[in-house]
Design an enzyme around this catalytic site. Structure first.
Site, PDB file in Angstrom:
ATOM      1  CD  GLU A 200      -5.953  -6.151   0.695  1.00  0.00           C
ATOM      2  OE1 GLU A 200      -5.767  -6.846   2.388  1.00  0.00           O
ATOM      3  OE2 GLU A 200      -5.089  -6.413  -0.623  1.00  0.00           O
TER       4      GLU A 200
ATOM      5  CB  SER B 270       4.925  -7.222   6.738  1.00  0.00           C
ATOM      6  OG  SER B 270       4.434  -8.427   6.375  1.00  0.00           O
TER       7      SER B 270
ATOM      8  CD  GLU C 193       8.626  -2.051   8.511  1.00  0.00           C
ATOM      9  OE1 GLU C 193       9.330  -1.454   7.446  1.00  0.00           O
ATOM     10  OE2 GLU C 193       7.940  -3.349   7.982  1.00  0.00           O
TER      11      GLU C 193
ATOM     12  CG  PHE D  79      -0.311   0.261   2.516  1.00  0.00           C
ATOM     13  CD1 PHE D  79       0.428   1.839   3.143  1.00  0.00           C
ATOM     14  CD2 PHE D  79       0.094  -0.685   3.597  1.00  0.00           C
ATOM     15  CE1 PHE D  79       1.253   1.209   4.053  1.00  0.00           C
ATOM     16  CE2 PHE D  79       1.188  -0.618   4.462  1.00  0.00           C
ATOM     17  CZ  PHE D  79       1.148   1.019   4.801  1.00  0.00           C
TER      18      PHE D  79
ATOM     19  CB  CYS E  48      10.999  -1.071   3.013  1.00  0.00           C
ATOM     20  SG  CYS E  48      11.502  -0.088   1.833  1.00  0.00           S
TER      21      CYS E  48
END
Length: 485
Positions: free
Chosen positions: A177, A227, A376, A150, A282
């Site tokens: 989504e 992830s 994270e 996303f 990231c």
């Protein structure tokens, strides 16, 4: 609902999913309903794969010098529609307009690299014996799949689309989504650029489609960005089914700040790295390791962080769940003894009260065993840990399981080289807060930030999206008979 219901894109046409199940698509900016996205099933994926498989023969046999013309046109269309594409990214993802523009500009750069591929895959030819030649050619794999996250609705899809398709593959892409709109617009631009029907297909959905992609017997390779937890699952499942897989996971990027770092530049870069894209990238700075006496730089970081204003030059996070999770990390760190220097909790933006905002957050005196130091956070939050020496700082960096990026801020070349040599990360920055390589250099981390061989962009991606065909040719009867005959 501002936009119509999202549809799959199969064989050059937008089509309804075979299932009626759907999810709302909500703008993080203000909580308004943008659209609804279908939760497609394995049968929808099968239709897309069949379309891609049918298109593969002609597309793969089209000379690359012809295939690449589509992407010259596509690059032009990205440039011509930059403002519209950026607004769409902003609406569905929540980042600022300036950040959304930068995302489209990176998509343009990625496409520009793809346009150079005919010069990079010329193969090799050598006369290996009198009258006998050996040749190596790069050939496409077939139907490939790309599963994208996303946080970059346009850029990350363009990590894979231009290269994979220019190299002769046909693709099925599964967008997040949460941000399904940008990929639909990409599909329209590719068709306008002249891409044949079936070469590029879009199937929307949730984990059901991800699992179906990993299992489908006619998909040759899978790329994934998301992830680490899910990257491991995708990598195991795809490779179990004998597919190539390159799965990029999460990160915990450390910025090492030495006493000789330039205070103003360092503070600006640390703050921008921590808060850019609301920390949802990231490559964001997540942890800072203060080496020795750097309080004057920390003070300046506080000043810079207070210039970052939610709803102005700081975008929203993707959902209420993300906002709640990030705020819990901050509260837990405070409870465990860390000191909050800048607090971004409980933010409401006037006129956008239903949006999902976290203010910039600077936390000092974090210790390595705290959750916020190890996990994270994926928000505009930086945790400061303190050490006496550079080697102690590197030990903290190397102890974390991830390995996307690490940076050092210093004016000492020897110290910089020491970090380059010893940091366990795939991308290193020297006085750079977000050390993303520019094309043609490739993007990819180490350790639990990446599973699979090679990188997802740049020259390294050629090896992932192609296989080598070796041919040996003898036309000269005078060559005689030898061991190569």
């Amino acid at each position: 609902m501002k936009y119509g219901k999202v549809k799959n894109y199969i064989n050059g046409k937008f089509t309804d999913a075979l299932t009626s199940a759907s999810l709302d698509v909500v703008s993080p900016i203000d909580g308004n309903l943008l659209s609804q996205v279908p939760l497609s099933g394995a049968d929808d994926l099968d239709l897309a794969v069949k379309a891609a498989k049918a298109a593969f023969k002609e597309w793969s046999q089209t000379p690359i010098k012809v295939r690449v013309q589509v992407f010259f046109k596509y690059k032009y269309l990205l440039e011509q529609n930059l403002e519209e594409l950026a607004r769409l990214v902003q609406e569905e993802n929540g980042k600022t307009y300036t950040e959304a523009v930068a995302e489209i500009e990176k998509a343009i750069e990625l496409t520009e690299f793809a346009c150079s591929l005919p010069q990079l895959i010329t193969g090799e030819l050598l006369e290996v014996s009198k009258g006998i030649e050996c040749r190596i050619e790069y050939v496409p794999l077939g139907v490939v799949a790309s599963i994208v996250p996303f946080n970059f609705p346009s850029m990350v899809p363009n990590w894979t689309i231009p290269n994979a398709l220019t190299l002769g593959n046909c693709m099925v892409i599964k967008p997040s989504e949460k941000v399904p709109l940008s990929v639909g617009r990409i599909a329209e631009l590719l068709k306008e650029a002249g891409l044949p029907d079936g070469v590029f297909n879009v199937v929307h959905g949730d984990s059901t489609i991800v699992e179906a992609i990993c299992d489908h017997p006619d998909i040759e390779a899978v790329s994934f960005v998301g992830s680490t937890k899910v990257a491991k699952i995708v990598y195991r499942r795809a490779t179990y089914n004998y597919k190539r897989c390159l799965a990029l996971g999460g990160a915990k990027n450390h910025l090492l700040v030495l006493p000789d770092a330039i205070p103003g530049m360092t503070a600006q870069n640390v703050t921008a790295s921590m808060s850019g894209c609301a920390g949802q990238r990231c490559m964001a700075a997540s942890a800072m390791v203060a080496v020795g006496k750097v309080d004057h730089i920390i003070d300046q970081i506080v000043v810079e962080a207070n210039k970052v204003i939610p709803g102005d030059n700081l975008g929203a996070v993707i959902s209420k769940e993300s906002k709640d999770r990030i705020e819990k990390y901050i509260t837990d760190a405070e409870t465990q003894g860390a000191k909050i220097l800048v607090d971004g909790r409980n933010i409401k933006v006037t006129g956008k009260e239903n949006g999902f905002y976290i203010g910039p957050t600077v936390i000092d005196y974090v210790t390595p065993e705290m959750n916020i130091a190890k996990e994270e956070v994926f928000g505009p939050v930086i945790s400061i840990m303190r050490t006496n020496t550079l080697d102690e700082a590197l030990a903290i960096e190397n102890a974390n399981p991830y390995g996307n990026a690490a940076s050092v801020f210093t004016q000492n070349g020897g110290a910089a080289r020491h970090v380059i040599n010893n940091a366990s990360a795939g991308m290193i920055g020297i006085n750079v807060g977000v050390p993303v390589p520019r094309e043609p250099f490739s993007f990819g981390g180490w350790n639990e930030s990446k599973f699979g061989v090679g990188d997802i962009t740049g020259k390294s991606s050629i090896e992932f999206w192609t296989k080598l065909k070796k041919s040996t040719t003898k036309w000269n009867p005078d060559a005689g008979v030898n061991w190569m005959s």
